[in-house]
Design an enzyme around this catalytic site. Structure first.
Site, short mmCIF file in Angstrom:
data_model
loop_
_atom_site.label_atom_id
_atom_site.label_comp_id
_atom_site.label_asym_id
_atom_site.label_seq_id
_atom_site.Cartn_x
_atom_site.Cartn_y
_atom_site.Cartn_z
NE ARG A 37 31.04 -60.64 -60.16
CZ ARG A 37 31.99 -59.84 -60.40
NH1 ARG A 37 32.79 -60.92 -61.09
NH2 ARG A 37 32.45 -58.84 -60.28
NE ARG A 41 28.05 -62.49 -66.51
CZ ARG A 41 28.78 -61.56 -66.83
NH1 ARG A 41 28.81 -61.00 -68.18
NH2 ARG A 41 29.97 -61.06 -66.28
NE ARG A 50 20.45 -61.06 -65.98
CZ ARG A 50 20.27 -60.29 -66.85
NH1 ARG A 50 18.87 -60.22 -67.26
NH2 ARG A 50 21.13 -59.73 -67.63
CG ASP A 86 24.77 -54.48 -59.64
OD1 ASP A 86 25.21 -53.22 -59.75
OD2 ASP A 86 25.41 -55.50 -60.25
CE1 TYR A 164 31.61 -50.07 -61.75
CE2 TYR A 164 31.43 -50.45 -59.40
CZ TYR A 164 31.60 -51.02 -60.63
OH TYR A 164 31.97 -52.35 -60.87
#
Length: 367
Positions: A37, A41, A50, A86, A164
């Site tokens: 990552r 963010r 973004r 992703d 998921y």
């Protein structure tokens, strides 16, 4: 749309191959380092890029993916880039709809509930048609990197994606997904096989597009015990490594190093060391020396600083890195965190981590 050549030629010459050398077990002057990552963010420029767009729309925009992948490399002397994407693009390729819910993360609009729901999934996936935007992002990014560092491609592993698809989002117990393993073992294998086949084509396509290494994320391994892992995760993890390598050979594509990262799978380290991957990634709950003893000398290890260590003062980060390097050794080793960077981390502390790895490993190698 730009049509991609099967194997784009004429990429810039690689200037820093330390990460690839370490992955292949060759000697390195310093220990290479990158962060899971790292395009994320915690960087203000990431949040700015973004801001105006839906998450998955960003994933489908090669120019934005390229920009987000390059951002951390403008700040830190990292030894590898990992394409911004992703793991859930694979369920999307199978026809499932996912929305990113603020504060909750990704949510499937119609998770798999019954075995019959498997029939709603695409049984044959043309990865170039469904995931070509990832391939375009990889080719564009590989060119834009100008040979600075290698580019890593990735995918989620079958069990993690299956969990998921059934849970419909994140879960603390994975009880719905695990109940399938107990109640519907055959249907579970059918789904896992379908996922594995798509993942194999997807990873081969990433190499054709320019990826120089591949990482498989089995992020939900910790929800399985040794038996379930042995039955429902490991066979597919193994198969993906072997099939990808076979297809790369058949298509005369480069045989790139592959990394398996199975979070919380302490019970499976020995098996993971023999699963056909050049590198085994470790989370922060594993002692380096124990991991090395179980995995053996012929596989490179990657990891495993506790991501929360980056909240410590910079001097402390340096001490923790030094200790980690002493335990792993500086060779056949790629420094990383034991999981991804968190959104509220201070970029300067990320920089301190990267620089400490380089400084301490060079010092250890000299002496």
């Amino acid at each position: 749309t730009c049509s991609l050549p099967r194997s784009p030629k004429g990429f810039p010459k690689l200037k820093n191959d330390t990460f690839l050398r370490a992955a292949r077990g060759e000697e390195t002057e310093h220990t290479p380092v990158w962060c899971m990552r790292q395009a994320g963010r915690y960087l203000p420029e990431f949040r700015e890029t973004r801001a105006s767009q839906d998450f998955f729309a960003t994933c489908r925009n090669p120019k934005l993916c390229c920009e987000l992948t390059l951002q951390p490399l403008r700040r830190f002397p990292l030894d590898a880039a990992i394409i911004f994407s992703d793991i859930l693009v694979v369920p999307q390729a199978l026809g499932m709809e996912i929305v990113m819910v603020t504060g909750k993360g990704p949510m499937f609009t119609e998770p798999l509930k019954e075995v019959e729901d498997l029939l709603k999934l695409r049984q044959k996936v043309d990865v170039t048609a469904e995931l070509g935007y990832v391939f375009q992002a990889i080719t564009l990014t590989r060119r834009s990197l100008e040979g600075k560092v290698p580019l890593i491609g990735f995918s989620g592993a079958p069990w993690t994606l299956m969990s998921y698809m059934i849970e419909g989002g994140g879960s603390t117990t994975m009880a719905k997904a695990k109940s399938w393993l107990y109640r519907h073992p055959e249907a579970s294998h059918r789904l896992l096989r379908l996922l594995a086949d798509v993942i194999i084509d997807y990873l081969v396509g990433q190499v054709a597009a320019g990826a120089q290494a591949l990482q498989l994320f089995e992020s939900h391994a910790g929800h399985l015990g040794p038996e379930l892992f042995q039955d429902f995760a490991l066979p597919y993890i193994r198969d993906i490594a072997h099939a990808v390598k076979r297809k790369l050979k058949e298509e005369a594509l480069p045989l790139v190093p592959m990394i398996i990262f199975a979070k919380d799978a302490h019970y499976a380290l020995r098996d993971l060391g023999h699963a056909g991957y050049e590198v085994v990634g470790l989370d922060w709950t594993i002692r380096p020396k124990e991991a090395r003893a179980q995995i053996g000398k012929d596989v490179t290890l990657q990891g495993n600083l506790d991501p929360c260590a980056l909240y410590a003062p910079k001097e402390k980060i340096g001490e923790l890195v030094k200790k980690m390097l002493e335990e792993f050794g500086t060779q056949r080793y790629i420094a990383n965190l034991g999981h991804g960077l968190y959104p509220d981390m201070n970029p300067e502390h990320v920089g301190a981590f990267v620089e400490a790895v380089h400084a301490h490993s060079r010092h250890i190698n000299k002496h």
